[in-house]
Design a protein around this motif. Structure first.
Motif, mmCIF file in Angstrom:
data_model
loop_
_atom_site.group_PDB
_atom_site.id
_atom_site.type_symbol
_atom_site.label_atom_id
_atom_site.label_comp_id
_atom_site.label_asym_id
_atom_site.label_seq_id
_atom_site.Cartn_x
_atom_site.Cartn_y
_atom_site.Cartn_z
ATOM 1 N N MET A 1 0.838 -1.174 0.000
ATOM 2 C CA MET A 1 0.000 0.000 0.000
ATOM 3 C C MET A 1 0.888 1.243 0.000
ATOM 4 S SD MET A 1 -2.510 1.415 3.011
ATOM 5 C CE MET A 1 -3.588 0.033 2.801
ATOM 6 N N LYS A 2 0.591 2.180 -0.874
ATOM 7 C CA LYS A 2 1.335 3.436 -0.950
ATOM 8 C C LYS A 2 0.717 4.420 0.034
ATOM 9 C CE LYS A 2 4.075 6.479 -2.986
ATOM 10 N NZ LYS A 2 5.240 6.806 -2.243
ATOM 11 N N LEU A 3 1.502 4.803 1.045
ATOM 12 C CA LEU A 3 1.028 5.735 2.062
ATOM 13 C C LEU A 3 1.557 7.137 1.789
ATOM 14 C CD1 LEU A 3 1.768 3.599 5.245
ATOM 15 C CD2 LEU A 3 -0.485 4.109 4.302
ATOM 16 N N PRO A 4 0.819 8.165 2.220
ATOM 17 C CA PRO A 4 1.380 9.511 2.165
ATOM 18 C C PRO A 4 2.672 9.548 2.994
ATOM 19 C CG PRO A 4 -0.959 9.586 2.718
ATOM 20 C CD PRO A 4 -0.531 8.146 2.762
ATOM 21 N N GLU A 5 3.594 10.425 2.605
ATOM 22 C CA GLU A 5 4.894 10.480 3.293
ATOM 23 C C GLU A 5 4.766 10.713 4.786
ATOM 24 O OE1 GLU A 5 8.018 12.880 1.641
ATOM 25 O OE2 GLU A 5 7.384 12.392 -0.397
ATOM 26 N N PHE A 10 5.476 8.644 10.133
ATOM 27 C CA PHE A 10 4.888 8.501 11.465
ATOM 28 C C PHE A 10 5.018 7.057 11.953
ATOM 29 C CE2 PHE A 10 0.870 7.199 13.537
ATOM 30 C CZ PHE A 10 0.851 8.025 14.654
ATOM 31 N N ILE A 11 4.647 6.100 11.109
ATOM 32 C CA ILE A 11 4.746 4.680 11.464
ATOM 33 C C ILE A 11 6.206 4.266 11.627
ATOM 34 C CG2 ILE A 11 4.386 2.320 10.581
ATOM 35 C CD1 ILE A 11 1.880 3.534 11.804
ATOM 36 N N GLN A 12 7.070 4.725 10.726
ATOM 37 C CA GLN A 12 8.487 4.383 10.815
ATOM 38 C C GLN A 12 9.080 4.913 12.110
ATOM 39 O OE1 GLN A 12 10.857 5.585 7.449
ATOM 40 N NE2 GLN A 12 12.767 5.043 8.463
ATOM 41 N N ALA A 13 8.781 6.150 12.473
ATOM 42 C CA ALA A 13 9.305 6.725 13.715
ATOM 43 C C ALA A 13 8.838 5.924 14.926
ATOM 44 C CB ALA A 13 8.875 8.185 13.840
ATOM 45 N N GLN A 59 5.240 -2.773 17.761
ATOM 46 C CA GLN A 59 5.544 -2.620 16.338
ATOM 47 C C GLN A 59 4.216 -2.609 15.599
ATOM 48 O OE1 GLN A 59 8.883 -2.571 14.644
ATOM 49 N NE2 GLN A 59 9.068 -1.738 16.710
ATOM 50 N N SER A 60 4.110 -1.734 14.619
ATOM 51 C CA SER A 60 2.861 -1.600 13.880
ATOM 52 C C SER A 60 3.063 -1.904 12.406
ATOM 53 C CB SER A 60 2.308 -0.177 14.021
ATOM 54 O OG SER A 60 1.958 0.087 15.348
ATOM 55 N N LYS A 61 2.087 -2.607 11.865
ATOM 56 C CA LYS A 61 2.059 -2.904 10.433
ATOM 57 C C LYS A 61 0.752 -2.331 9.894
ATOM 58 C CE LYS A 61 1.206 -6.863 7.722
ATOM 59 N NZ LYS A 61 1.085 -8.295 7.736
ATOM 60 N N VAL A 62 0.852 -1.485 8.889
ATOM 61 C CA VAL A 62 -0.331 -0.817 8.355
ATOM 62 C C VAL A 62 -1.223 -1.811 7.621
ATOM 63 C CG1 VAL A 62 -1.160 0.942 6.751
ATOM 64 C CG2 VAL A 62 0.851 1.398 8.172
ATOM 65 N N ILE A 63 -2.505 -1.769 7.964
ATOM 66 C CA ILE A 63 -3.518 -2.562 7.274
ATOM 67 C C ILE A 63 -4.230 -1.683 6.241
ATOM 68 C CG2 ILE A 63 -5.695 -3.822 7.525
ATOM 69 C CD1 ILE A 63 -4.732 -4.605 10.356
ATOM 70 N N LEU A 74 -6.263 5.474 10.204
ATOM 71 C CA LEU A 74 -5.162 4.550 9.972
ATOM 72 C C LEU A 74 -5.463 3.289 10.778
ATOM 73 C CD1 LEU A 74 -2.225 4.005 8.925
ATOM 74 C CD2 LEU A 74 -1.439 5.076 11.048
ATOM 75 N N ILE A 75 -5.462 2.149 10.117
ATOM 76 C CA ILE A 75 -5.697 0.874 10.803
ATOM 77 C C ILE A 75 -4.400 0.088 10.766
ATOM 78 C CG2 ILE A 75 -7.065 -1.258 10.856
ATOM 79 C CD1 ILE A 75 -9.257 0.304 9.332
ATOM 80 N N VAL A 76 -3.954 -0.349 11.949
ATOM 81 C CA VAL A 76 -2.689 -1.081 12.043
ATOM 82 C C VAL A 76 -2.884 -2.371 12.822
ATOM 83 C CG1 VAL A 76 -1.303 1.039 11.957
ATOM 84 C CG2 VAL A 76 -1.911 0.060 14.177
ATOM 85 N N GLU A 77 -2.018 -3.325 12.498
ATOM 86 C CA GLU A 77 -1.896 -4.512 13.327
ATOM 87 C C GLU A 77 -0.722 -4.236 14.256
ATOM 88 O OE1 GLU A 77 -2.007 -9.025 12.306
ATOM 89 O OE2 GLU A 77 0.087 -8.353 12.240
ATOM 90 N N ALA A 78 -1.011 -4.190 15.545
ATOM 91 C CA ALA A 78 0.002 -3.869 16.539
ATOM 92 C C ALA A 78 0.391 -5.128 17.295
ATOM 93 C CB ALA A 78 -0.522 -2.818 17.510
#
Length: 107
Positions: A1-5, A10-13, A59-63, A74-78
């Motif tokens: 999935m292509k996310l806005p920068e 935010f997720i990377q940080a 750790q979060s993975k974007v769904i 934003l929905i994540v698997e944490a």
């Protein structure tokens, strides 16, 4: 999935436990609501995320991510050191330009 920068950063940080970078994705007077508490401003948000990272080692993975105007979800698997891990979390966001003005986390 292509996310806005801004969302990808935010997720990377968060995943890299970089609390300063994480807090810089918020406006100066942003509000975060999580686990029945609220945190206002970058300083409080930075302290909150540092404590959360230490406590949960999450750790979060974007769904999914959807944005309409200034609002986004934003929905994540944490996964981490918390009951029910991994779990799905919803980040309800309001933006001021590219910065987050408010964030409410529900699970």
């Amino acid at each position: 999935m292509k996310l806005p920068e801004n969302i990808a950063g935010f997720i990377q940080a968060q995943n890299e436990a970089d609390s300063t970078a994480f807090a810089n994705y918020f406006t100066e007077q942003a509000i975060v609501s999580d686990e029945d508490s609220s945190y206002t401003g970058r300083s409080e948000i930075k302290q909150w995320i540092e404590e959360a990272i230490e406590k949960y080692k999450m750790q979060s993975k974007v769904i999914d991510f959807k944005q309409t105007g200034s609002k986004g979800t934003l929905i994540v698997e944490a996964s981490g050191d918390f009951p029910g891990s991994p779990g799905v979390m919803h980040y309800h966001m309001e933006f001021d330009g590219e910065l987050i003005r408010s964030l409410r986390i529900t699970g």
